[in-house]
Design a protein around this motif. Structure first.
Motif, PDB file in Angstrom:
ATOM      1  N   GLN A 171      32.936  48.095  50.759  1.00 24.03           N
ATOM      2  CA  GLN A 171      34.425  47.386  51.058  1.00 24.03           C
ATOM      3  C   GLN A 171      33.738  46.177  51.331  1.00 24.03           C
ATOM      4  O   GLN A 171      32.703  46.484  52.263  1.00 24.03           O
ATOM      5  N   TRP A 221      34.811  44.122  54.525  1.00 20.39           N
ATOM      6  CA  TRP A 221      34.166  44.240  55.819  1.00 20.39           C
ATOM      7  C   TRP A 221      32.369  45.055  56.274  1.00 20.39           C
ATOM      8  O   TRP A 221      32.437  45.453  56.763  1.00 20.39           O
ATOM      9  N   GLN A 233      34.037  44.845  61.028  1.00 14.34           N
ATOM     10  CA  GLN A 233      35.634  45.113  61.933  1.00 14.34           C
ATOM     11  C   GLN A 233      35.934  44.593  63.251  1.00 14.34           C
ATOM     12  O   GLN A 233      34.563  46.114  63.642  1.00 14.34           O
ATOM     13  N   ALA A 293      39.541  36.411  57.869  1.00 16.49           N
ATOM     14  CA  ALA A 293      40.490  37.252  58.003  1.00 16.49           C
ATOM     15  C   ALA A 293      41.029  38.639  58.128  1.00 16.49           C
ATOM     16  O   ALA A 293      41.993  38.475  58.199  1.00 16.49           O
ATOM     17  N   GLN A 294      39.997  39.116  59.533  1.00 15.33           N
ATOM     18  CA  GLN A 294      40.169  39.491  60.736  1.00 15.33           C
ATOM     19  C   GLN A 294      41.216  39.161  61.683  1.00 15.33           C
ATOM     20  O   GLN A 294      42.486  39.574  61.712  1.00 15.33           O
ATOM     21  N   GLN A 295      40.495  37.760  61.503  1.00 10.29           N
ATOM     22  CA  GLN A 295      41.694  36.964  62.452  1.00 10.29           C
ATOM     23  C   GLN A 295      43.187  36.985  61.956  1.00 10.29           C
ATOM     24  O   GLN A 295      43.966  36.388  62.359  1.00 10.29           O
ATOM     25  N   ARG A 296      42.970  36.371  60.444  1.00  7.19           N
ATOM     26  CA  ARG A 296      43.858  36.144  59.852  1.00  7.19           C
ATOM     27  C   ARG A 296      45.540  37.596  60.080  1.00  7.19           C
ATOM     28  O   ARG A 296      46.628  37.537  60.683  1.00  7.19           O
ATOM     29  N   ASP A 297      44.809  38.377  59.743  1.00  6.71           N
ATOM     30  CA  ASP A 297      45.405  39.800  60.129  1.00  6.71           C
ATOM     31  C   ASP A 297      45.892  39.926  61.147  1.00  6.71           C
ATOM     32  O   ASP A 297      46.952  40.486  61.141  1.00  6.71           O
ATOM     33  N   ARG A 298      45.140  39.648  61.846  1.00  7.29           N
ATOM     34  CA  ARG A 298      45.796  39.977  63.676  1.00  7.29           C
ATOM     35  C   ARG A 298      46.391  38.890  63.985  1.00  7.29           C
ATOM     36  O   ARG A 298      46.971  38.929  65.102  1.00  7.29           O
ATOM     37  N   GLY A 299      46.573  37.625  63.262  1.00 11.61           N
ATOM     38  CA  GLY A 299      47.089  36.505  63.930  1.00 11.61           C
ATOM     39  C   GLY A 299      46.269  35.831  65.131  1.00 11.61           C
ATOM     40  O   GLY A 299      47.346  35.198  65.888  1.00 11.61           O
TER      41      GLY A 299
END
Length: 236
Positions: free
Chosen positions: A80, A82, A116, A175-181
């Motif tokens: 994956q 991540w 993650q 990418a994780q920050q974008r997903d969480r905003g």
């Protein structure tokens, strides 16, 4: 090369890797292969590094002997995006890829870490630096702070060697920050992900130079690291 698309084996169209593998094994030699070369940039986040992941310390070990050599892969074709996997060598990673694609059990050892929720320690400063007495040049290293495991320290003798792994981890975290905003890869903040400064602009060699300015140039302290048992969940 990586990213090239195989279209024909000995003039025969191929539609999937299994069929291509069979034709290559059974075909006469020399064996003509027709590839399509897409005009796209291939990003590879892997390489040979020195690592340390079994202590609570966030600083570099006191001795170069305390590091382990590993082949580090961020994401890749058998994990994956991540996940960060560590193998004993590039050849063992290749074996794992072949066995996974053939749906066979993986016979090589692999240490696995999830990125993650992780962050990179003081990433706004760029890679940190440590100088060992028996090494010609300082080592550059990053410290990844997972959610519930020991810090993961990854080092290389020069910036250019460390760059693919460092930027690969950054891409996952961004990418994780974008997903969480949310923003802030190294210390919080809000309002969207913030782009970190690029310590690799202009290249990086093994010695001291412009790229060393602003990095952690501390010498090794005398305290003994607080060791705990090596967690062997993924292999070692």
């Amino acid at each position: 090369e990586l990213g090239h698309v195989l279209l024909k084996v000995n003039g025969i169209d191929v539609k999937n890797p299994k069929e291509a593998s069979r034709l290559i094994k059974e075909g006469p030699r020399p064996l003509p292969l027709l590839f399509y070369v897409p005009e796209t940039q291939i990003v590879v986040a892997e390489g040979e590094h020195m690592v340390k992941y079994n202590t609570k310390e966030t600083g570099a070990p006191n001795s170069a002997k305390d590091w382990k050599p590993k082949y580090v892969v961020i994401g890749g074709i058998i994990a994956q995006p991540w996940m960060m996997n560590m193998y004993r060598s590039k050849s063992e990673y290749d074996i794992a890829v072949i066995e996974t694609q053939a749906r066979r059990p993986v016979s090589v050892k692999v240490k696995q870490f999830s990125l993650q929720g992780a962050r990179i320690q003081n990433d706004w400063q760029g890679p940190q630096m440590v100088k060992y007495k028996n090494k010609l040049h300082p080592w550059k290293y990053i410290v990844i702070l997972p959610v519930s495991r020991n810090p993961i320290k990854i080092a290389s003798p020069n910036l250019s060697q460390l760059r693919p792994c460092h930027e690969g981890v950054r891409r996952v975290l961004m990418a994780q920050q974008r997903d969480r905003g949310t923003g802030g890869g190294g210390g919080g903040g809000g309002g969207g992900p913030r782009r970190q400064p690029d310590p690799y602009r202009g290249g990086g060699g093994g010695g001291r130079g412009a790229n060393d300015r602003g990095y952690d140039t501390r010498e090794r302290r005398n305290e003994r690291p607080d060791y705990e048992g090596d967690r062997r969940g993924g292999g070692y």
